[in-house]
Design a protein around this motif. Structure first.
Motif, PDB file in Angstrom:
ATOM      1  N   TYR A   1      -4.461  -6.303 -33.284  1.00  0.00           N
ATOM      2  CA  TYR A   1      -5.553  -6.726 -32.425  1.00  0.00           C
ATOM      3  C   TYR A   1      -6.468  -7.728 -33.109  1.00  0.00           C
ATOM      4  N   GLU A   2      -6.457  -7.737 -34.447  1.00  0.00           N
ATOM      5  CA  GLU A   2      -7.333  -8.667 -35.148  1.00  0.00           C
ATOM      6  C   GLU A   2      -7.026 -10.112 -34.790  1.00  0.00           C
TER       7      GLU A   2
ATOM      8  N   SER B   1     -10.032  -5.252 -28.503  1.00  0.00           N
ATOM      9  CA  SER B   1      -9.282  -6.474 -28.770  1.00  0.00           C
ATOM     10  C   SER B   1     -10.045  -7.754 -28.438  1.00  0.00           C
TER      11      SER B   1
ATOM     12  N   THR C   1     -16.908  -2.792 -33.424  1.00  0.00           N
ATOM     13  CA  THR C   1     -15.920  -2.175 -32.540  1.00  0.00           C
ATOM     14  C   THR C   1     -14.526  -2.651 -32.904  1.00  0.00           C
ATOM     15  N   ASP C   2     -13.525  -1.960 -32.391  1.00  0.00           N
ATOM     16  CA  ASP C   2     -12.144  -2.399 -32.612  1.00  0.00           C
ATOM     17  C   ASP C   2     -11.477  -2.842 -31.307  1.00  0.00           C
TER      18      ASP C   2
ATOM     19  N   TYR D   1      -9.292 -11.268 -31.954  1.00  0.00           N
ATOM     20  CA  TYR D   1     -10.735 -11.375 -32.133  1.00  0.00           C
ATOM     21  C   TYR D   1     -11.167 -12.831 -32.025  1.00  0.00           C
TER      22      TYR D   1
END
Length: 278
Positions: free
Chosen positions: A3-4, A174, A171-172, A7
């Motif tokens: 997901y990084e 996406s 937060t994580d 960002y």
């Protein structure tokens, strides 16, 4: 899935364009766009409701000054009282866009810090003065502002986004933003959440007005606007970082505390049965 990779790295230039020594910042441009759209919508509403142009013409200056002064004082008094209320030099900074430096000099910094709750309070006071001076029905004016205000609020939050201010919590998700001026952590884009919500609120209120224009003057649209904006504002605060350190010791943050009375006013305005004459 990493997901990084999704960002969004966020670090736009604060300046929209430069012309010689003149610079126009995105924040100022968003404010100008929001106020201009609100101005044009209000003119359209006045003409649709057959209100004389002579009563409309002074409105903008009342609104502009009311929102600006109220938003500035709201930020200084509610969010940074320990700075602005501790010396006369700092009190001056509440009204003039300068900063008193440690070496005794003054520096032009612009109005750094505007609070939406203060802006609403300043707007209401300015509208009271306007209605009194122009002999306008107060609830008609308030309802018309309820129809227009959400789109202006949308652009103000876009200005906050361009300034990388009022950032969200880590937060994580996406779609997180990495506000590079702040740190390298993925955060909720709270400003974008609000901007999108306010745009949707504007569309909903405008649609209801199209179906029920006779409700102008009852307080319904003014109340609906306040209730939608500040109920959403109350809950979206849970995704934001606190703006000032003292808020860490509060059960809810200052934005939520200030939203509660505005929600109450909004609900009361919608539930009014009689058509008020100011």
């Amino acid at each position: 899935m990493n997901y990084e990779l999704l960002y969004i790295l966020w670090n736009p230039d604060e300046v929209a364009f430069r012309l010689g020594h003149f610079e126009l910042r995105w924040y100022s441009l968003c404010w100008l766009i929001g106020l201009t759209i609100g101005y044009l919508l209000m003119r359209w509403l006045y003409r649709q409701q057959k209100i004389a142009d002579s009563k409309f013409e002074p409105l903008f200056i009342y609104v502009f000054l009311g929102i600006l002064i109220g938003a500035r004082l709201g930020h200084c008094i509610f969010y940074e009282p320990q700075y602005f209320l501790t010396s006369w030099e700092h009190v001056v900074e509440m009204f003039i866009p300068i900063r008193h430096m440690a070496d005794g000099d003054w520096k032009f910094v612009g109005y750094q810090g505007l609070a939406s709750h203060g802006g609403v309070a300043g707007l209401l006071f300015a509208l009271w003065l306007y209605c009194r001076q122009m002999k306008m029905p107060g609830w008609v004016v308030l309802d018309n502002f309820g129809i227009c205000s959400c789109i202006t609020a949308c652009f103000i939050r876009l200005g906050n986004l361009m300034n990388s201010e009022i950032i969200g919590k880590v937060t994580d998700v996406s779609w997180a933003f990495i506000f590079e001026r702040v740190d390298t952590l993925p955060r909720h884009p709270g400003q974008l959440y609000e901007a999108i919500a306010y745009l949707l609120f504007f569309i909903v209120i405008l649609y209801i007005y199209h179906k029920k224009p006779e409700k102008v003057g009852t307080g319904f649209y003014f109340g609906l606007c306040l209730t939608l904006i500040f109920t959403f504002r109350f809950f979206i605060e849970y995704t934001k970082e606190i703006q000032e350190a003292f808020e860490a010791g509060l059960p809810i943050d200052m934005g939520q505390i200030l939203s509660i009375p505005l929600i109450a006013v909004g609900v009361w305005s919608m539930l009014r049965k009689r058509k008020a004459n100011a």
